[in-house]
Each structure stands twice: as structure tokens, then as C-alpha cells.
Design an enzyme around this catalytic site. Structure first.
Site, PDB file in Angstrom:
ATOM      1  N   HIS A 261      65.864  77.527  -9.310  1.00 39.54           N
ATOM      2  CA  HIS A 261      66.715  77.574  -8.121  1.00 39.54           C
ATOM      3  C   HIS A 261      66.727  76.193  -7.485  1.00 39.54           C
ATOM      4  O   HIS A 261      65.695  75.526  -7.448  1.00 39.54           O
ATOM      5  CB  HIS A 261      66.181  78.612  -7.119  1.00 39.54           C
ATOM      6  CG  HIS A 261      67.189  78.990  -6.085  1.00 39.54           C
ATOM      7  ND1 HIS A 261      67.470  78.203  -5.003  1.00 39.54           N
ATOM      8  CD2 HIS A 261      68.005  80.053  -6.006  1.00 39.54           C
ATOM      9  CE1 HIS A 261      68.408  78.785  -4.290  1.00 39.54           C
ATOM     10  NE2 HIS A 261      68.755  79.913  -4.872  1.00 39.54           N
ATOM     11  N   ASP A 313      68.202  87.202  -8.979  1.00 30.91           N
ATOM     12  CA  ASP A 313      69.041  87.792 -10.033  1.00 30.91           C
ATOM     13  C   ASP A 313      68.229  88.321 -11.216  1.00 30.91           C
ATOM     14  O   ASP A 313      68.639  89.266 -11.888  1.00 30.91           O
ATOM     15  CB  ASP A 313      70.063  86.766 -10.542  1.00 30.91           C
ATOM     16  CG  ASP A 313      71.103  86.465  -9.490  1.00 30.91           C
ATOM     17  OD1 ASP A 313      71.485  87.391  -8.761  1.00 30.91           O
ATOM     18  OD2 ASP A 313      71.524  85.298  -9.386  1.00 30.91           O
TER      19      ASP A 313
HETATM   20  N1  CMC Z   1      65.702  77.784 -17.894  1.00 32.14           N
HETATM   21  C1  CMC Z   1      65.138  76.713 -18.493  1.00 32.14           C
HETATM   22  N2  CMC Z   1      65.013  75.531 -17.873  1.00 32.14           N
HETATM   23  C2  CMC Z   1      65.486  75.418 -16.626  1.00 32.14           C
HETATM   24  C3  CMC Z   1      66.069  76.511 -15.958  1.00 32.14           C
HETATM   25  C4  CMC Z   1      66.162  77.721 -16.652  1.00 32.14           C
HETATM   26  N3  CMC Z   1      66.687  78.791 -16.062  1.00 32.14           N
HETATM   27  N4  CMC Z   1      66.431  76.120 -14.719  1.00 32.14           N
HETATM   28  C5  CMC Z   1      66.095  74.835 -14.623  1.00 32.14           C
HETATM   29  N5  CMC Z   1      65.515  74.410 -15.754  1.00 32.14           N
HETATM   30  C6  CMC Z   1      64.986  73.084 -16.012  1.00 32.14           C
HETATM   31  C7  CMC Z   1      66.111  72.103 -16.309  1.00 32.14           C
HETATM   32  O1  CMC Z   1      66.392  72.039 -17.666  1.00 32.14           O
HETATM   33  C8  CMC Z   1      65.541  70.831 -15.759  1.00 32.14           C
HETATM   34  O2  CMC Z   1      64.616  70.329 -16.695  1.00 32.14           O
HETATM   35  P1  CMC Z   1      64.472  68.759 -16.927  1.00 32.14           P
HETATM   36  O3  CMC Z   1      64.056  68.188 -15.595  1.00 32.14           O
HETATM   37  O4  CMC Z   1      63.432  68.656 -17.991  1.00 32.14           O
HETATM   38  O5  CMC Z   1      65.821  68.283 -17.347  1.00 32.14           O
HETATM   39  C9  CMC Z   1      64.729  71.263 -14.559  1.00 32.14           C
HETATM   40  O6  CMC Z   1      64.381  72.619 -14.804  1.00 32.14           O
HETATM   41  C10 CMC Z   1      65.522  71.182 -13.252  1.00 32.14           C
HETATM   42  O7  CMC Z   1      66.723  71.917 -13.386  1.00 32.14           O
HETATM   43  P2  CMC Z   1      68.114  71.497 -12.767  1.00 32.14           P
HETATM   44  O8  CMC Z   1      69.207  71.930 -13.689  1.00 32.14           O
HETATM   45  O9  CMC Z   1      68.094  70.079 -12.350  1.00 32.14           O
HETATM   46  O10 CMC Z   1      68.143  72.414 -11.508  1.00 32.14           O
HETATM   47  P3  CMC Z   1      69.404  72.646 -10.588  1.00 32.14           P
HETATM   48  O11 CMC Z   1      68.892  72.707  -9.204  1.00 32.14           O
HETATM   49  O12 CMC Z   1      70.471  71.671 -10.868  1.00 32.14           O
HETATM   50  O13 CMC Z   1      69.912  74.060 -11.079  1.00 32.14           O
HETATM   51  C11 CMC Z   1      70.000  76.398 -11.367  1.00 32.14           C
HETATM   52  C12 CMC Z   1      69.512  75.252 -10.468  1.00 32.14           C
HETATM   53  C13 CMC Z   1      69.766  77.698 -10.612  1.00 32.14           C
HETATM   54  C14 CMC Z   1      71.490  76.234 -11.636  1.00 32.14           C
HETATM   55  C15 CMC Z   1      69.189  76.385 -12.675  1.00 32.14           C
HETATM   56  O14 CMC Z   1      67.833  76.592 -12.406  1.00 32.14           O
HETATM   57  C16 CMC Z   1      69.688  77.398 -13.691  1.00 32.14           C
HETATM   58  O15 CMC Z   1      70.601  77.103 -14.459  1.00 32.14           O
HETATM   59  N6  CMC Z   1      69.093  78.629 -13.704  1.00 32.14           N
HETATM   60  C17 CMC Z   1      69.584  79.696 -14.576  1.00 32.14           C
HETATM   61  C18 CMC Z   1      70.760  80.397 -13.905  1.00 32.14           C
HETATM   62  C19 CMC Z   1      70.354  81.232 -12.735  1.00 32.14           C
HETATM   63  O16 CMC Z   1      69.380  81.974 -12.777  1.00 32.14           O
HETATM   64  N7  CMC Z   1      71.135  81.150 -11.646  1.00 32.14           N
HETATM   65  C20 CMC Z   1      70.909  81.941 -10.431  1.00 32.14           C
HETATM   66  C21 CMC Z   1      70.591  81.073  -9.279  1.00 32.14           C
HETATM   67  S1  CMC Z   1      69.861  81.886  -7.887  1.00 32.14           S
HETATM   68  C22 CMC Z   1      70.842  83.159  -7.376  1.00 32.14           C
HETATM   69  C23 CMC Z   1      72.266  82.795  -7.174  1.00 32.14           C
HETATM   70  O17 CMC Z   1      72.582  81.896  -6.413  1.00 32.14           O
HETATM   71  O18 CMC Z   1      73.101  83.424  -7.788  1.00 32.14           O
END
Ligand code: CMC
Length: 377
Positions: A261, A313
Site C-alpha cells: 500500500h 482487499d
Molecule cells: N507484490 C509484490 N511486490 C510488491 C507488491 C506486491 N503486491 N507491492 C509492492 N511490491 C514491491 C514493489 O515491487 C517494489 O519493490 P522494489 O522496491 O524492489 O522495486 C516495492 O514493493 C514498492 O512498491 P511500489 O510499487 O513502489 O509501491 P506503490 O506505492 O507504488 O504501489 C500498490 C502500491 C498498492 C499499487 C502496490 O503495492 C501493488 O501493486 N499492490 C498489489 C495491488 C493491490 O493490492 N492493490 C490494492 C491497494 S489497497 C486498497 C485499494 O486502494 O484498493
């Protein structure tokens, strides 16, 4: 000269002033209109929470009765919307029905162009009332099933669940669903809420803001994560298969849906805690504990391997599955619940507006000269 700072994804950028909600990561709490959402979600009805968001205070008995009656009176759709739903291919997805039908509802609202505070509250109330019926009936029409008429004796959330499943839930199941809607109702500047505020900031009407928000919610990085999380659990199938499946997925650099998140970087989403408890309880009551066992095993693995924690979620997906909600409706249910939050933000934006107009860091070419068409290779 103005200093221009580029922040990818607007991480930690304060983009709006708001009295609606705050995420207090340290305190492990979400504040909605001054109340702790974890407490309110368990104690209040959805009607009370929606009233809180639209009017700024919890309703007294009379206010609650009036607001509930307004929701009840608006639980209907124009005939033209039903005609349109019947014309669509059966493959249409619930979120696509929503993002097309919301602007259709605008066409039938005589107050659509009135952006006064009072008209906005009335339109928001209509949207909160109509989204569940649009989702439940839209799904049943697409699947060729009989429509379930709203039951006026049921509260808003319980009636929504009834219109989806066609079965009266017991008190516990009704409570679980209502709490999930309360937990989904508002969450500061999530992508969908930001989209709603951007649209509202042009003084477009609240229907436009809702349609934009629904589109933003549809993406798997936001609302669709609840569907994706449950699809993943079904693919894993067995508790003992969890570790192997997740490790293989991480090795392929795939995202595990329902984890991570932007705001709760390294900690549990307080909403996930509550839904996790419900998943355990619900599973035990109906004799299906494997989803809880599987989610806990994956949660441990993700924490140890990647220091990543589940968001709401992750647990909503299997809870809705156990409640008999078809997986493809999960994101639409989220939208129906969040409608009150989106509306509150659009109304707040209209009340204290400055159009959103950021800048882009240009990384393209400059100085190219126009070549006449016949001279281009
Ligand atoms: N699975 C594997 N690795 C992950 C995940 C995941 N679900 N989420 C983040 N990471 C890793 C990502 O690869 C990155 O690693 P590195 O620094 O080595 O490149 C690190 O964690 C930071 O991630 P980020 O993409 O920079 O984080 P963000 O703040 O841009 O994205 C997010 C947040 C929620 C989009 C992301 O965590 C994600 O894609 N999660 C899966 C989808 C999900 O569950 N979404 C629901 C969000 S909460 C409820 C809502 O709002 O609907």
C-alpha cells in the site's frame, strides 16, 4: 522563479485540504469526520456512516429515519437504464456497467447541472441508493437471472447483499457485509477519490466525478485487487500449495494482489485486521477454514520474504466469496460502498475549489522542424 518538484505518483504530496478523513499510520487508525473508522465500522449502520460523510455528523433518530427513507425512495432505476442493460452483451463486466450507467443516471436527474451544496447532497443520496440496485440488477440481467426486488424491511447493506445473492443473510453475515461496506466507505486521497476531486474541480457535476472515480477503481492496483486476491487463492487451491505458488510468482516478479500500500508502507492496513477476523469467524461458522489458513500462511511468507503486509482487499476477497458474492462483483461492491466518500470529496471540492492543474516534466524532443507530408519517408 517557481521551484518545480517532480514526485512520481505524487507520493506523500499533499494535494488537497480536507476535513473528511485522515490516515494515521503510527496510530494504526483511519479517522473519518473525527471518528475512528475501525470503531464506527463495527458499531454503526452504513446509513449512519453515509450520513456522517454527507452531513458532517452522525444522525439523530429522526435524521436517520429521514435519510433511510430517502435511500429507500431512490432504490429504482429509469426504465431506459434497464432497456440498456438488456441490450448489452452478457459478457459485460459489472464495473463497465457502472462506468457507463452512472452518466446515464445523470441524464435522468433534473438537478444534474445544479452544483449547489443542497442539490449535491440530494444527488449523492440518489447515487448511494441507486448504485447497489444497478450492480445487483445489472449482474442478474447479464447472467439471465431473475431480478431480486429491494426489500424495504432491510437496512441498506443487508438489502444490497440480498439483491445480489437472492438469499436473506443471517445476522452475522449481514453484520460482516455491512462492516466491509463501512470500511470501504472512505480512505482519504486514494486514486479514485483523487480522480473524483480532479473532475469536481472543473465544476463538472457529481455524476461526472463518480464516473471518473469508478474508472480509477476498476484497475487491479486499486479496487480490483479484491477480485484478483480471491482469484489467486482459488488458483492456489490448497493450503499446502501456498508457499510454492507464491514463491514462484515472486520469482517471476509478479505482484501478489492484496499486498502493499502506498500509505501503509510497512505495516498492516487497520481495515485488513478487521476483515481478517471476520474471515476466520465466518470460515469456522460455515466449515470452510481453508481460506483463512491459506491467507495467514501467505501473509507470513510475504512479511518474511518481502516485508510486505496485506491491505483490506486481501481479506475482503475471501470474505465476499464466503458470503456468496460472485467474485466479479467484488470491485463493484467496493464502488457502491465508496460512493458516499467520493460524494463527500466532490462536495468538499465544490465548496472550496481551485482547479487541479499540475505540470509535467517534459522529457520529449525540442526544435524539430515541420516537414511537408510528401517529403517524409
Ligand atoms: N507484490 C509484490 N511486490 C510488491 C507488491 C506486491 N503486491 N507491492 C509492492 N511490491 C514491491 C514493489 O515491487 C517494489 O519493490 P522494489 O522496491 O524492489 O522495486 C516495492 O514493493 C514498492 O512498491 P511500489 O510499487 O513502489 O509501491 P506503490 O506505492 O507504488 O504501489 C500498490 C502500491 C498498492 C499499487 C502496490 O503495492 C501493488 O501493486 N499492490 C498489489 C495491488 C493491490 O493490492 N492493490 C490494492 C491497494 S489497497 C486498497 C485499494 O486502494 O484498493
Amino acid at each position: 522563479m517557481t521551484t518545480v518538484q517532480y514526485v512520481p505518483g505524487l507520493e506523500n504530496v499533499i494535494a488537497a485540504e480536507s476535513r473528511i478523513s485522515a490516515i494515521d499510520v503510527e496510530a494504526h487508525s483511519i479517522v473519518v469526520m473525527g471518528y475512528d473508522l475501525s470503531e464506527v465500522s463495527l458499531k454503526a449502520s452504513y446509513e449512519e456512516v453515509a450520513h456522517l460523510l454527507l452531513f458532517g455528523h452522525l444522525p439523530n433518530e429522526l435524521e436517520l429515519r429521514n435519510f433511510s427513507r430517502q435511500l429507500e425512495d431512490n432504490r429504482s432505476l429509469p426504465r431506459e437504464v434497464y432497456d440498456w442493460l438488456r441490450l448489452m452483451p452478457s459478457s459485460i463486466k459489472p464495473m463497465d456497467q457502472l462506468r457507463i450507467a452512472i452518466p446515464m443516471l445523470a441524464v435522468f436527474d433534473p438537478e444534474v447541472e445544479d452544483n449547489s451544496h443542497e442539490a449535491n447532497i440530494r444527488k449523492a443520496t440518489r447515487l448511494i441508493a441507486k448504485l447497489p440496485i444497478l450492480i445487483a440488477h445489472g449482474y442478474r440481467i447479464a447472467r439471465g437471472r431473475e431480478l431480486v426486488s429491494p426489500d424495504p424491511s432491510l437496512p441498506h447493506a443487508q438489502n444490497f447483499l440480498y439483491m445480489i445473492t437472492g438469499k436473506k443473510a443471517n445476522d452475522f453475515e449481514g453484520k460482516v457485509f455491512e462492516t466491509s461496506m463501512n470500511l470501504y466507505v472512505e480512505h482519504e486521497l486514494a486514486a479514485s477519490t483523487f480522480a473524483a476531486r480532479v473532475v469536481a474541480s472543473t465544476f463538472c457535476d457529481i455524476y461526472g466525478a463518480a464516473a471518473a472515480a469508478v474508472s480509477a477503481l476498476k484497475g487491479p492496483l486499486h479496487g480490483r485487487a479484491n477480485e484478483k486476491a480471491m482469484e489467486m487463492l482459488l488458483q492456489i487451491g490448497q493450503v499446502d500449495n501456498s508457499e510454492r505458488w507464491i514463491r514462484a510468482s515472486l520469482e517471476r516478479s509478479e505482484r501478489i494482489m492484496g499486498f502493499g500500500h502506498r500509505v501503509y508502507r510497512r505495516g498492516l492496513d487497520p481495515r485488513a485486521d478487521i476483515m481478517k477476523g471476520f474471515l476466520k469467524d465466518l470460515g469456522e461458522r460455515i466449515g470452510q477454514t481453508k481460506w483463512y489458513e491459506m491467507t495467514v500462511r501467505i501473509e507470513e511468507l510475504m512479511r518474511n520474504e518481502r516485508n510486505l503486509y496485506p491491505n483490506v482487499d486481501y481479506y475482503v476477497g475471501p470474505v465476499y466469496y464466503l458470503l456468496g458474492i460472485p467474485i466479479e462483483l467484488d470491485t463493484a461492491v467496493f464502488a457502491a460502498a465508496r460512493m458516499a466518500g467520493w460524494a463527500a470529496h466532490a462536495i468538499e471540492q465544490h465548496g472550496n475549489n481551485r482547479i487541479f492543474r499540475p505540470r509535467a516534466l517534459y522529457t520529449g524532443l525540442r526544435g524539430l522542424r515541420y516537414t511537408p507530408l510528401e517529403q517524409r519517408s
